[in-house]
Design a protein around this motif. Structure first.
Motif, PDB file in Angstrom:
ATOM      1  N   VAL A  19      -2.018   0.666 -10.736  1.00 29.96           N
ATOM      2  CA  VAL A  19      -0.857   1.277 -11.386  1.00 29.96           C
ATOM      3  C   VAL A  19      -0.551   2.657 -10.810  1.00 29.96           C
ATOM      4  O   VAL A  19       0.597   3.007 -10.569  1.00 29.96           O
ATOM      5  CB  VAL A  19      -1.068   1.378 -12.911  1.00 29.96           C
ATOM      6  CG1 VAL A  19       0.107   2.091 -13.579  1.00 29.96           C
ATOM      7  CG2 VAL A  19      -1.260  -0.012 -13.517  1.00 29.96           C
ATOM      8  N   THR A  20      -1.596   3.452 -10.570  1.00 29.80           N
ATOM      9  CA  THR A  20      -1.405   4.797 -10.016  1.00 29.80           C
ATOM     10  C   THR A  20      -2.422   5.035  -8.900  1.00 29.80           C
ATOM     11  O   THR A  20      -3.391   4.283  -8.738  1.00 29.80           O
ATOM     12  CB  THR A  20      -1.563   5.892 -11.096  1.00 29.80           C
ATOM     13  OG1 THR A  20      -2.912   5.829 -11.624  1.00 29.80           O
ATOM     14  CG2 THR A  20      -0.567   5.707 -12.227  1.00 29.80           C
ATOM     15  N   TYR A  21      -2.201   6.104  -8.130  1.00 29.50           N
ATOM     16  CA  TYR A  21      -3.165   6.505  -7.111  1.00 29.50           C
ATOM     17  C   TYR A  21      -3.181   8.027  -7.035  1.00 29.50           C
ATOM     18  O   TYR A  21      -2.240   8.705  -7.482  1.00 29.50           O
ATOM     19  CB  TYR A  21      -2.830   5.900  -5.743  1.00 29.50           C
ATOM     20  CG  TYR A  21      -1.601   6.482  -5.077  1.00 29.50           C
ATOM     21  CD1 TYR A  21      -1.706   7.499  -4.128  1.00 29.50           C
ATOM     22  CD2 TYR A  21      -0.328   6.001  -5.379  1.00 29.50           C
ATOM     23  CE1 TYR A  21      -0.584   8.030  -3.512  1.00 29.50           C
ATOM     24  CE2 TYR A  21       0.800   6.522  -4.774  1.00 29.50           C
ATOM     25  CZ  TYR A  21       0.670   7.534  -3.844  1.00 29.50           C
ATOM     26  OH  TYR A  21       1.782   8.060  -3.233  1.00 29.50           O
ATOM     27  N   LEU A  22      -4.251   8.562  -6.486  1.00 28.11           N
ATOM     28  CA  LEU A  22      -4.383  10.003  -6.315  1.00 28.11           C
ATOM     29  C   LEU A  22      -3.886  10.362  -4.924  1.00 28.11           C
ATOM     30  O   LEU A  22      -4.457   9.933  -3.913  1.00 28.11           O
ATOM     31  CB  LEU A  22      -5.834  10.448  -6.499  1.00 28.11           C
ATOM     32  CG  LEU A  22      -6.452  10.158  -7.868  1.00 28.11           C
ATOM     33  CD1 LEU A  22      -7.850  10.762  -7.950  1.00 28.11           C
ATOM     34  CD2 LEU A  22      -5.583  10.691  -9.000  1.00 28.11           C
TER      35      LEU A  22
ATOM     36  N   GLY B 223      -2.489  11.011 -11.572  1.00 23.11           N
ATOM     37  CA  GLY B 223      -2.121   9.942 -10.663  1.00 23.11           C
ATOM     38  C   GLY B 223      -0.626   9.880 -10.406  1.00 23.11           C
ATOM     39  O   GLY B 223       0.189  10.287 -11.231  1.00 23.11           O
ATOM     40  N   VAL B 224      -0.279   9.360  -9.230  1.00 19.16           N
ATOM     41  CA  VAL B 224       1.107   9.122  -8.844  1.00 19.16           C
ATOM     42  C   VAL B 224       1.374   7.626  -8.970  1.00 19.16           C
ATOM     43  O   VAL B 224       0.527   6.800  -8.635  1.00 19.16           O
ATOM     44  CB  VAL B 224       1.361   9.587  -7.392  1.00 19.16           C
ATOM     45  CG1 VAL B 224       2.793   9.295  -6.965  1.00 19.16           C
ATOM     46  CG2 VAL B 224       1.040  11.064  -7.248  1.00 19.16           C
ATOM     47  N   LEU B 225       2.546   7.266  -9.480  1.00 19.27           N
ATOM     48  CA  LEU B 225       2.886   5.855  -9.654  1.00 19.27           C
ATOM     49  C   LEU B 225       2.773   5.111  -8.327  1.00 19.27           C
ATOM     50  O   LEU B 225       3.313   5.549  -7.300  1.00 19.27           O
ATOM     51  CB  LEU B 225       4.302   5.723 -10.218  1.00 19.27           C
ATOM     52  CG  LEU B 225       4.771   4.291 -10.522  1.00 19.27           C
ATOM     53  CD1 LEU B 225       3.944   3.701 -11.664  1.00 19.27           C
ATOM     54  CD2 LEU B 225       6.247   4.287 -10.869  1.00 19.27           C
ATOM     55  N   LEU B 226       2.077   3.986  -8.344  1.00 18.91           N
ATOM     56  CA  LEU B 226       1.897   3.180  -7.136  1.00 18.91           C
ATOM     57  C   LEU B 226       3.134   2.300  -6.945  1.00 18.91           C
ATOM     58  O   LEU B 226       3.165   1.141  -7.352  1.00 18.91           O
ATOM     59  CB  LEU B 226       0.630   2.321  -7.235  1.00 18.91           C
ATOM     60  CG  LEU B 226       0.278   1.470  -6.014  1.00 18.91           C
ATOM     61  CD1 LEU B 226       0.083   2.347  -4.779  1.00 18.91           C
ATOM     62  CD2 LEU B 226      -0.976   0.647  -6.277  1.00 18.91           C
ATOM     63  N   ALA B 227       4.148   2.862  -6.311  1.00 20.66           N
ATOM     64  CA  ALA B 227       5.383   2.144  -6.025  1.00 20.66           C
ATOM     65  C   ALA B 227       5.241   1.413  -4.690  1.00 20.66           C
ATOM     66  O   ALA B 227       4.362   1.731  -3.888  1.00 20.66           O
ATOM     67  CB  ALA B 227       6.552   3.123  -5.980  1.00 20.66           C
ATOM     68  N   PRO B 228       6.091   0.405  -4.416  1.00 20.36           N
ATOM     69  CA  PRO B 228       6.041  -0.281  -3.123  1.00 20.36           C
ATOM     70  C   PRO B 228       6.201   0.702  -1.964  1.00 20.36           C
ATOM     71  O   PRO B 228       6.944   1.678  -2.057  1.00 20.36           O
ATOM     72  CB  PRO B 228       7.221  -1.257  -3.199  1.00 20.36           C
ATOM     73  CG  PRO B 228       7.405  -1.522  -4.657  1.00 20.36           C
ATOM     74  CD  PRO B 228       7.079  -0.213  -5.329  1.00 20.36           C
TER      75      PRO B 228
ATOM     76  N   TRP C 110      -3.037   3.693   5.515  1.00 13.08           N
ATOM     77  CA  TRP C 110      -2.810   4.223   4.160  1.00 13.08           C
ATOM     78  C   TRP C 110      -4.150   4.187   3.443  1.00 13.08           C
ATOM     79  O   TRP C 110      -4.818   3.161   3.424  1.00 13.08           O
ATOM     80  CB  TRP C 110      -1.784   3.367   3.437  1.00 13.08           C
ATOM     81  CG  TRP C 110      -1.380   3.831   2.055  1.00 13.08           C
ATOM     82  CD1 TRP C 110      -0.283   4.573   1.723  1.00 13.08           C
ATOM     83  CD2 TRP C 110      -2.048   3.550   0.808  1.00 13.08           C
ATOM     84  NE1 TRP C 110      -0.222   4.776   0.365  1.00 13.08           N
ATOM     85  CE2 TRP C 110      -1.300   4.170  -0.219  1.00 13.08           C
ATOM     86  CE3 TRP C 110      -3.204   2.859   0.469  1.00 13.08           C
ATOM     87  CZ2 TRP C 110      -1.670   4.102  -1.567  1.00 13.08           C
ATOM     88  CZ3 TRP C 110      -3.586   2.790  -0.862  1.00 13.08           C
ATOM     89  CH2 TRP C 110      -2.819   3.408  -1.855  1.00 13.08           C
ATOM     90  N   GLY C 111      -4.539   5.308   2.844  1.00 11.86           N
ATOM     91  CA  GLY C 111      -5.810   5.332   2.135  1.00 11.86           C
ATOM     92  C   GLY C 111      -5.785   6.297   0.969  1.00 11.86           C
ATOM     93  O   GLY C 111      -5.501   7.490   1.157  1.00 11.86           O
ATOM     94  N   HIS C 112      -6.077   5.792  -0.243  1.00  7.74           N
ATOM     95  CA  HIS C 112      -6.073   6.625  -1.439  1.00  7.74           C
ATOM     96  C   HIS C 112      -6.996   6.024  -2.492  1.00  7.74           C
ATOM     97  O   HIS C 112      -7.358   4.840  -2.437  1.00  7.74           O
ATOM     98  CB  HIS C 112      -4.656   6.748  -2.029  1.00  7.74           C
ATOM     99  CG  HIS C 112      -3.698   7.507  -1.171  1.00  7.74           C
ATOM    100  ND1 HIS C 112      -3.717   8.885  -1.061  1.00  7.74           N
ATOM    101  CD2 HIS C 112      -2.698   7.071  -0.353  1.00  7.74           C
ATOM    102  CE1 HIS C 112      -2.754   9.267  -0.237  1.00  7.74           C
ATOM    103  NE2 HIS C 112      -2.136   8.200   0.209  1.00  7.74           N
ATOM    104  N   LEU C 113      -7.357   6.862  -3.474  1.00  7.91           N
ATOM    105  CA  LEU C 113      -8.052   6.371  -4.665  1.00  7.91           C
ATOM    106  C   LEU C 113      -7.021   5.721  -5.568  1.00  7.91           C
ATOM    107  O   LEU C 113      -6.047   6.356  -5.984  1.00  7.91           O
ATOM    108  CB  LEU C 113      -8.733   7.533  -5.391  1.00  7.91           C
ATOM    109  CG  LEU C 113     -10.122   7.960  -4.919  1.00  7.91           C
ATOM    110  CD1 LEU C 113     -10.517   9.276  -5.580  1.00  7.91           C
ATOM    111  CD2 LEU C 113     -11.152   6.885  -5.256  1.00  7.91           C
ATOM    112  N   VAL C 114      -7.238   4.451  -5.893  1.00  4.19           N
ATOM    113  CA  VAL C 114      -6.286   3.695  -6.708  1.00  4.19           C
ATOM    114  C   VAL C 114      -6.892   3.442  -8.086  1.00  4.19           C
ATOM    115  O   VAL C 114      -8.063   3.052  -8.212  1.00  4.19           O
ATOM    116  CB  VAL C 114      -5.921   2.356  -6.039  1.00  4.19           C
ATOM    117  CG1 VAL C 114      -4.923   1.576  -6.904  1.00  4.19           C
ATOM    118  CG2 VAL C 114      -5.338   2.597  -4.648  1.00  4.19           C
ATOM    119  N   ASN C 115      -6.088   3.671  -9.128  1.00  6.85           N
ATOM    120  CA  ASN C 115      -6.503   3.412 -10.506  1.00  6.85           C
ATOM    121  C   ASN C 115      -6.005   2.035 -10.945  1.00  6.85           C
ATOM    122  O   ASN C 115      -4.798   1.763 -10.911  1.00  6.85           O
ATOM    123  CB  ASN C 115      -5.945   4.486 -11.440  1.00  6.85           C
ATOM    124  CG  ASN C 115      -6.515   5.859 -11.145  1.00  6.85           C
ATOM    125  OD1 ASN C 115      -7.722   6.027 -10.966  1.00  6.85           O
ATOM    126  ND2 ASN C 115      -5.654   6.866 -11.081  1.00  6.85           N
TER     127      ASN C 115
END
Length: 248
Positions: free
Chosen positions: A96-99, A107-112, A121-126
């Protein structure tokens, strides 16, 4: 008359000009040849996953790294984690979100998003478990009841005063919800991380983890403190870090 002299092949500049032209032609068409390569997405994850919950509802945080190793642009539509404990039914968590930065707290909204060829692309994903509207209403109802009751009891008390308990009839729905939603029990788990795109192309990675008894107990122990408003007045559920391993 002297015989015609023969020029060695390695001194034949016309031959080398032809070779140079051929190499230049090959290099010029390489980018176009890549377009014929199939879509391919390489998935890497960090070796550990952070597990927590919200009044029993399972959440997870995972470092996800994607690389477009195919020949076409890929538009990532979403991420999901399918999780199954040995002997239990499968459940799913949705990214749903990522840092945006490792040091970020929100967290930032995980949009397409799109990945060009060879882009990373690499991030911590919630990841969260999406609940039904009925479950959401149930949660908000007992959350408000317990919160309002505890706040009312604490009116006039100093901040250092001992915790106060909400009455059992208000806590019972929260305990029922916790027992129904909690998933992080001791045992062996199989996980599948799936990356969906705007086409039929789907990439996935198979993983496994073990939750030990002490980890499960640590995650579940706050159930006895719901009556004090823990994880209801604020987000203070416990969490634990578990090692991840790849599986065939």
């Amino acid at each position: 008359m002297a015989p015609d002299s023969i020029t060695p092949w390695y001194l034949d500049w016309s031959m080398w000009s032809s070779v140079a032209a051929f190499v230049a032609l090959g290099l010029s068409i390489v980018p176009y040849l890549r377009r014929f390569r199939k879509s391919r997405l390489e998935i890497d994850v960090y070796q550990r996953i952070f597990l927590t919950h919200k009044v029993g509802n399972p959440n997870a945080q995972l470092q996800v790294m994607l690389t477009n190793t195919g020949g076409k642009r890929i538009r990532v539509r979403g991420m999901s984690l399918d999780i199954k404990r040995a002997g239990d039914t499968l459940f799913s968590l949705v990214g749903v979100t990522y840092l945006h930065l490792p040091s970020a707290s929100d967290g930032v909204l995980l949009a397409p998003f799109s990945l060009q060829v060879e882009q990373e692309w690499g991030h911590l994903v919630n990841f969260y478990q999406i609940t039904t509207q009925q479950e959401q209403r149930t949660f908000r109802t007992f959350q408000k009841s317990i919160k309002d009751n505890i706040i009312a009891q604490r009116v006039g008390m100093p901040p250092s005063a001992p915790d106060v308990e909400a009455p059992p009839e208000l806590v019972a729905p929260a305990l029922e919800y916790f027992n129904r939603r909690f998933k992080w029990f001791e045992g062996e788990f199989e996980l599948t991380l799936t990356i969906s795109t705007d086409t039929d192309f789907v990439a996935s990675k198979k993983l496994r983890m073990t939750i030990f008894e002490t980890d499960s107990q640590n995650l579940e122990e706050c159930k006895t403190q719901l009556k004090f408003g823990r994880d209801i007045l604020q987000n203070d559920a416990p969490g634990t870090i578990v090692e991840l391993m790849e599986r065939a």
